[in-house]
Design a protein around this motif. Structure first.
Motif, PDB file in Angstrom:
ATOM      1  N   PHE A  40       0.928  -1.324   0.025  1.00 30.51           N
ATOM      2  CA  PHE A  40       0.375  -0.146  -0.189  1.00 30.51           C
ATOM      3  C   PHE A  40       0.740   1.433  -0.165  1.00 30.51           C
ATOM      4  CE2 PHE A  40      -2.820   2.996   1.926  1.00 30.51           C
ATOM      5  CZ  PHE A  40      -3.686   3.320   1.431  1.00 30.51           C
ATOM      6  N   ASP A  41       1.660   1.121   0.767  1.00 32.50           N
ATOM      7  CA  ASP A  41       3.217   2.165   0.675  1.00 32.50           C
ATOM      8  C   ASP A  41       3.067   2.832  -0.634  1.00 32.50           C
ATOM      9  OD1 ASP A  41       2.256   3.370   3.979  1.00 32.50           O
ATOM     10  OD2 ASP A  41       4.387   2.095   4.417  1.00 32.50           O
ATOM     11  N   THR A  42       4.140   1.411  -0.970  1.00 30.89           N
ATOM     12  CA  THR A  42       4.738   1.840  -2.937  1.00 30.89           C
ATOM     13  C   THR A  42       4.010   1.969  -3.361  1.00 30.89           C
ATOM     14  OG1 THR A  42       6.077  -0.063  -2.695  1.00 30.89           O
ATOM     15  CG2 THR A  42       5.584   0.004  -4.295  1.00 30.89           C
ATOM     16  N   LEU A  43       2.290   1.806  -3.086  1.00 28.91           N
ATOM     17  CA  LEU A  43       1.593   2.076  -4.206  1.00 28.91           C
ATOM     18  C   LEU A  43       1.109   3.260  -4.053  1.00 28.91           C
ATOM     19  CD1 LEU A  43      -0.533   1.417  -6.616  1.00 28.91           C
ATOM     20  CD2 LEU A  43      -2.247   0.575  -4.960  1.00 28.91           C
ATOM     21  N   THR A  44       0.697   4.628  -2.678  1.00 29.52           N
ATOM     22  CA  THR A  44       0.539   5.002  -2.759  1.00 29.52           C
ATOM     23  C   THR A  44       1.641   6.120  -2.838  1.00 29.52           C
ATOM     24  OG1 THR A  44       0.618   5.212   0.083  1.00 29.52           O
ATOM     25  CG2 THR A  44      -1.350   5.112  -0.935  1.00 29.52           C
ATOM     26  N   ASP A  45       2.935   5.845  -2.547  1.00 24.26           N
ATOM     27  CA  ASP A  45       4.380   7.051  -2.953  1.00 24.26           C
ATOM     28  C   ASP A  45       4.215   7.517  -4.248  1.00 24.26           C
ATOM     29  OD1 ASP A  45       4.608   7.092  -0.136  1.00 24.26           O
ATOM     30  OD2 ASP A  45       5.917   6.128  -0.751  1.00 24.26           O
ATOM     31  N   LYS A  46       3.566   5.986  -5.356  1.00 23.73           N
ATOM     32  CA  LYS A  46       4.054   6.355  -6.606  1.00 23.73           C
ATOM     33  C   LYS A  46       3.101   7.059  -7.393  1.00 23.73           C
ATOM     34  CE  LYS A  46       4.995   3.967 -10.774  1.00 23.73           C
ATOM     35  NZ  LYS A  46       5.107   5.028 -12.067  1.00 23.73           N
ATOM     36  N   ALA A  51       1.395  12.054  -9.170  1.00 20.06           N
ATOM     37  CA  ALA A  51       0.591  13.597  -9.015  1.00 20.06           C
ATOM     38  C   ALA A  51       1.526  14.836  -9.498  1.00 20.06           C
ATOM     39  CB  ALA A  51      -0.809  13.492  -8.630  1.00 20.06           C
ATOM     40  N   ASN A  52       2.491  14.342  -8.910  1.00 17.35           N
ATOM     41  CA  ASN A  52       3.378  15.992  -8.314  1.00 17.35           C
ATOM     42  C   ASN A  52       4.672  15.926  -8.631  1.00 17.35           C
ATOM     43  OD1 ASN A  52       1.724  16.681  -5.607  1.00 17.35           O
ATOM     44  ND2 ASN A  52       1.369  14.833  -5.347  1.00 17.35           N
ATOM     45  N   LYS A  53       4.472  15.136 -10.067  1.00 21.57           N
ATOM     46  CA  LYS A  53       5.756  15.285 -11.069  1.00 21.57           C
ATOM     47  C   LYS A  53       6.190  16.872 -11.096  1.00 21.57           C
ATOM     48  CE  LYS A  53       8.057  12.177 -14.461  1.00 21.57           C
ATOM     49  NZ  LYS A  53       9.104  11.403 -13.344  1.00 21.57           N
ATOM     50  N   ASP A  59      12.564  16.894  -8.029  1.00 19.08           N
ATOM     51  CA  ASP A  59      12.675  16.813  -9.634  1.00 19.08           C
ATOM     52  C   ASP A  59      13.317  17.983  -9.911  1.00 19.08           C
ATOM     53  OD1 ASP A  59      10.818  14.626  -9.248  1.00 19.08           O
ATOM     54  OD2 ASP A  59       9.143  15.712  -9.166  1.00 19.08           O
ATOM     55  N   ILE A  60      13.231  19.227  -8.391  1.00 20.96           N
ATOM     56  CA  ILE A  60      13.922  20.180  -9.620  1.00 20.96           C
ATOM     57  C   ILE A  60      15.435  20.328  -8.459  1.00 20.96           C
ATOM     58  CG2 ILE A  60      11.152  20.998  -9.511  1.00 20.96           C
ATOM     59  CD1 ILE A  60      11.754  22.889  -6.606  1.00 20.96           C
ATOM     60  N   LYS A  61      15.608  19.707  -8.024  1.00 22.14           N
ATOM     61  CA  LYS A  61      16.988  20.277  -6.854  1.00 22.14           C
ATOM     62  C   LYS A  61      18.753  20.665  -7.971  1.00 22.14           C
ATOM     63  CE  LYS A  61      18.345  15.490  -5.529  1.00 22.14           C
ATOM     64  NZ  LYS A  61      19.088  14.748  -4.074  1.00 22.14           N
TER      65      LYS A  61
END
Length: 66
Positions: A40-46, A51-53, A59-61
């Motif tokens: 569940f943790d893996t799926l929700t993190d994905k 959604a926030n890519k 992503d921006i560092k």
């Protein structure tokens, strides 16, 4: 009748494997809970990352590091 017999055999096998001894039953519950939690943790993190890519620090560092 054959379907009921097969179902009864399957039920008996599951019972004898997982539920007959309390120690095996409790171990099965803990292993299942931990496995479900990890999945569940893996799926929700994905889902969150998709959604926030482009909006997250990972992503921006590269834009701010020298």
């Amino acid at each position: 009748m054959p379907a009921a017999a097969a179902s009864s055999g399957l039920s008996r096998t599951i019972y004898n494997t997982f539920f007959r001894k309390n120690s095996v039953f409790v171990t099965t519950i803990f292993v299942s809970a931990i496995g479900f939690n990890m999945g569940f943790d893996t799926l929700t993190d994905k889902i969150w990352d998709d959604a926030n890519k482009g909006k997250q620090w990972k992503d921006i560092k590269h834009k701010f590091e020298q």
